[in-house]
Design a protein around this motif. Structure first.
Motif, PDB file in Angstrom:
ATOM      1  N   GLY A  12       0.835  -1.194   0.000  1.00 60.16           N
ATOM      2  CA  GLY A  12       0.000   0.000   0.000  1.00 60.16           C
ATOM      3  C   GLY A  12       0.869   1.243   0.000  1.00 60.16           C
ATOM      4  N   LYS A  13       0.235   2.363  -0.094  1.00 61.14           N
ATOM      5  CA  LYS A  13       0.949   3.634  -0.109  1.00 61.14           C
ATOM      6  C   LYS A  13       1.309   4.050   1.311  1.00 61.14           C
ATOM      7  N   GLU A  14       2.413   4.755   1.425  1.00 60.09           N
ATOM      8  CA  GLU A  14       2.887   5.214   2.715  1.00 60.09           C
ATOM      9  C   GLU A  14       1.843   6.097   3.396  1.00 60.09           C
ATOM     10  N   ASN A  15       1.640   5.881   4.696  1.00 59.40           N
ATOM     11  CA  ASN A  15       0.703   6.656   5.523  1.00 59.40           C
ATOM     12  C   ASN A  15      -0.755   6.503   5.109  1.00 59.40           C
ATOM     13  N   GLU A  16      -1.075   5.429   4.395  1.00 53.14           N
ATOM     14  CA  GLU A  16      -2.452   5.138   4.006  1.00 53.14           C
ATOM     15  C   GLU A  16      -2.775   3.699   4.406  1.00 53.14           C
ATOM     16  N   PRO A  17      -4.055   3.373   4.504  1.00 52.85           N
ATOM     17  CA  PRO A  17      -4.410   1.987   4.839  1.00 52.85           C
ATOM     18  C   PRO A  17      -3.842   1.007   3.807  1.00 52.85           C
ATOM     19  N   LEU A  18      -3.530  -0.193   4.253  1.00 54.74           N
ATOM     20  CA  LEU A  18      -3.024  -1.209   3.340  1.00 54.74           C
ATOM     21  C   LEU A  18      -4.078  -1.559   2.305  1.00 54.74           C
ATOM     22  N   GLU A  19      -3.617  -1.959   1.116  1.00 57.14           N
ATOM     23  CA  GLU A  19      -4.500  -2.337   0.014  1.00 57.14           C
ATOM     24  C   GLU A  19      -4.138  -3.752  -0.434  1.00 57.14           C
ATOM     25  N   TRP A  20      -5.076  -4.418  -1.108  1.00 54.72           N
ATOM     26  CA  TRP A  20      -4.780  -5.711  -1.702  1.00 54.72           C
ATOM     27  C   TRP A  20      -3.716  -5.473  -2.761  1.00 54.72           C
ATOM     28  N   CYS A  21      -2.664  -6.254  -2.730  1.00 53.53           N
ATOM     29  CA  CYS A  21      -1.514  -6.023  -3.606  1.00 53.53           C
ATOM     30  C   CYS A  21      -1.090  -7.343  -4.256  1.00 53.53           C
ATOM     31  N   PRO A  22      -1.766  -7.745  -5.332  1.00 52.44           N
ATOM     32  CA  PRO A  22      -1.371  -8.990  -5.995  1.00 52.44           C
ATOM     33  C   PRO A  22      -0.031  -8.830  -6.706  1.00 52.44           C
ATOM     34  N   PRO A  23       0.704  -9.925  -6.888  1.00 53.46           N
ATOM     35  CA  PRO A  23       2.000  -9.837  -7.559  1.00 53.46           C
ATOM     36  C   PRO A  23       1.836  -9.460  -9.028  1.00 53.46           C
ATOM     37  N   CYS A  24       2.821  -8.722  -9.544  1.00 50.43           N
ATOM     38  CA  CYS A  24       2.788  -8.321 -10.949  1.00 50.43           C
ATOM     39  C   CYS A  24       3.070  -9.533 -11.837  1.00 50.43           C
ATOM     40  N   GLY A  25       2.937  -9.357 -13.118  1.00 46.44           N
ATOM     41  CA  GLY A  25       3.158 -10.448 -14.067  1.00 46.44           C
ATOM     42  C   GLY A  25       4.569 -11.006 -14.030  1.00 46.44           C
TER      43      GLY A  25
END
Length: 75
Positions: A12-25
């Motif tokens: 996720g982005k710094e100082n923001e709530p975590l986000e779902w972050c699937p791996p790139c291709g």
């Protein structure tokens, strides 16, 4: 020989709530080359209690893996 079982991905982005972050291709392809696609587990998390589990073959169907490369010993 490698014996990877699973990976946990949190982002996720710094100082923001975590986000779902699937791996790139590219990351998925590297995992395909070094891990077993039907047993390697990818865990996406946004907290210790909120996560989703996937098998590599779910995130990279029809991936190009090491079993598709045939070495010709006569070359």
């Amino acid at each position: 020989e490698h014996d990877f079982k699973r990976i946990v991905i949190v982002g996720g982005k710094e100082n923001e709530p975590l986000e779902w972050c699937p791996p790139c291709g590219v990351c998925r392809q590297v995992m395909e080359e070094f891990c077993e696609d039907d047993t390697f587990e990818i865990i996406l998390a946004v907290s210790e209690n909120e996560y989703k589990k996937y098998m590599l073959k779910q995130l990279l169907p029809l991936g190009f893996g090491k079993e598709m490369v045939h070495a010709d010993e006569n070359v």
